[in-house]
Design a protein around this motif. Structure first.
Motif, PDB file in Angstrom:
ATOM      1  N   LYS A  11       0.843  -1.209   0.000  1.00 23.44           N
ATOM      2  CA  LYS A  11       0.000   0.000   0.000  1.00 23.44           C
ATOM      3  C   LYS A  11       0.874   1.253   0.000  1.00 23.44           C
ATOM      4  O   LYS A  11       0.587   2.225  -0.709  1.00 23.44           O
ATOM      5  N   LEU A  14       2.348   1.727  -3.360  1.00 20.59           N
ATOM      6  CA  LEU A  14       1.298   2.188  -4.262  1.00 20.59           C
ATOM      7  C   LEU A  14       1.017   3.662  -4.034  1.00 20.59           C
ATOM      8  O   LEU A  14       0.897   4.445  -4.991  1.00 20.59           O
ATOM      9  N   LYS A  15       0.910   4.079  -2.758  1.00 25.00           N
ATOM     10  CA  LYS A  15       0.669   5.500  -2.443  1.00 25.00           C
ATOM     11  C   LYS A  15       1.827   6.355  -2.962  1.00 25.00           C
ATOM     12  O   LYS A  15       1.630   7.426  -3.537  1.00 25.00           O
ATOM     13  N   HIS A  16       3.033   5.813  -2.751  1.00 27.66           N
ATOM     14  CA  HIS A  16       4.217   6.532  -3.201  1.00 27.66           C
ATOM     15  C   HIS A  16       4.188   6.700  -4.731  1.00 27.66           C
ATOM     16  O   HIS A  16       4.462   7.786  -5.251  1.00 27.66           O
ATOM     17  N   ARG A  17       3.843   5.631  -5.460  1.00 29.39           N
ATOM     18  CA  ARG A  17       3.750   5.694  -6.925  1.00 29.39           C
ATOM     19  C   ARG A  17       2.621   6.614  -7.368  1.00 29.39           C
ATOM     20  O   ARG A  17       2.771   7.342  -8.368  1.00 29.39           O
ATOM     21  N   LEU A  18       1.507   6.593  -6.641  1.00 29.46           N
ATOM     22  CA  LEU A  18       0.401   7.495  -6.970  1.00 29.46           C
ATOM     23  C   LEU A  18       0.827   8.951  -6.777  1.00 29.46           C
ATOM     24  O   LEU A  18       0.495   9.812  -7.601  1.00 29.46           O
ATOM     25  N   ASN A  19       1.557   9.199  -5.677  1.00 31.10           N
ATOM     26  CA  ASN A  19       2.064  10.561  -5.437  1.00 31.10           C
ATOM     27  C   ASN A  19       3.024  10.975  -6.556  1.00 31.10           C
ATOM     28  O   ASN A  19       2.960  12.098  -7.051  1.00 31.10           O
ATOM     29  N   GLU A  20       3.927  10.035  -6.935  1.00 30.32           N
ATOM     30  CA  GLU A  20       4.852  10.333  -8.027  1.00 30.32           C
ATOM     31  C   GLU A  20       4.091  10.592  -9.318  1.00 30.32           C
ATOM     32  O   GLU A  20       4.414  11.516 -10.071  1.00 30.32           O
ATOM     33  N   SER A  21       3.077   9.809  -9.584  1.00 26.62           N
ATOM     34  CA  SER A  21       2.269   9.972 -10.793  1.00 26.62           C
ATOM     35  C   SER A  21       1.567  11.326 -10.779  1.00 26.62           C
ATOM     36  O   SER A  21       1.533  12.032 -11.792  1.00 26.62           O
ATOM     37  N   ALA A  22       1.022  11.688  -9.614  1.00 24.52           N
ATOM     38  CA  ALA A  22       0.346  12.989  -9.489  1.00 24.52           C
ATOM     39  C   ALA A  22       1.350  14.120  -9.694  1.00 24.52           C
ATOM     40  O   ALA A  22       1.070  15.115 -10.384  1.00 24.52           O
TER      41      ALA A  22
END
Length: 127
Positions: A11, A14-22
């Motif tokens: 998780k 995933l949050k880290h990748r979502l933050n990077e994506s954002a």
């Protein structure tokens, strides 16, 4: 317990990748905005170049007009000088003509006086 920890780590990743994506999405928006601003600046620079060129051409036309006017003024001054010289010559000729007229008038007066004296002498001789 280990599975829960793996799930929590997954998780977090995933949050880290979502933050990077954002963040990448935000950076892409800023990059797009920067590109638009750059394109506008390029247009402004091109427009400024065109205006500068037009102003330069106008200055060149004005400089050419000034040169032409200077040449014409120089020619006019030269013609004026020539006219002044001609006027001086005409005045001198006029003075010479007046002197000649005065001399002719004096000669006519003398001739008239001599003629009168001769007529008197002729009358006296006839008597």
């Amino acid at each position: 317990d280990g599975a829960a920890r793996e799930r929590d780590e997954a998780k977090e990743r995933l949050k880290h990748r979502l933050n990077e994506s954002a963040m990448l999405g935000e950076l892409q928006k800023k990059l797009d905005e920067g590109s638009r601003e750059m394109a506008e600046l390029v247009k402004e620079v091109e427009a400024a170049k065109a205006v500068s060129h037009a102003e330069k051409m106008e200055m060149m036309r004005e400089r050419d007009k000034a040169r032409k006017a200077e040449v014409e003024a120089t020619a006019a001054v030269s013609r004026f000088g020539a006219l002044q010289d001609e006027l001086s010559r005409l005045k001198e000729r006029s003075r010479e003509a007046e002197d000649a007229r005065d001399q002719a008038s004096d000669a006519l007066k003398r001739a008239t006086s001599q003629n009168a004296a001769l007529e008197v002498a002729l009358e006296d001789a006839r008597r």
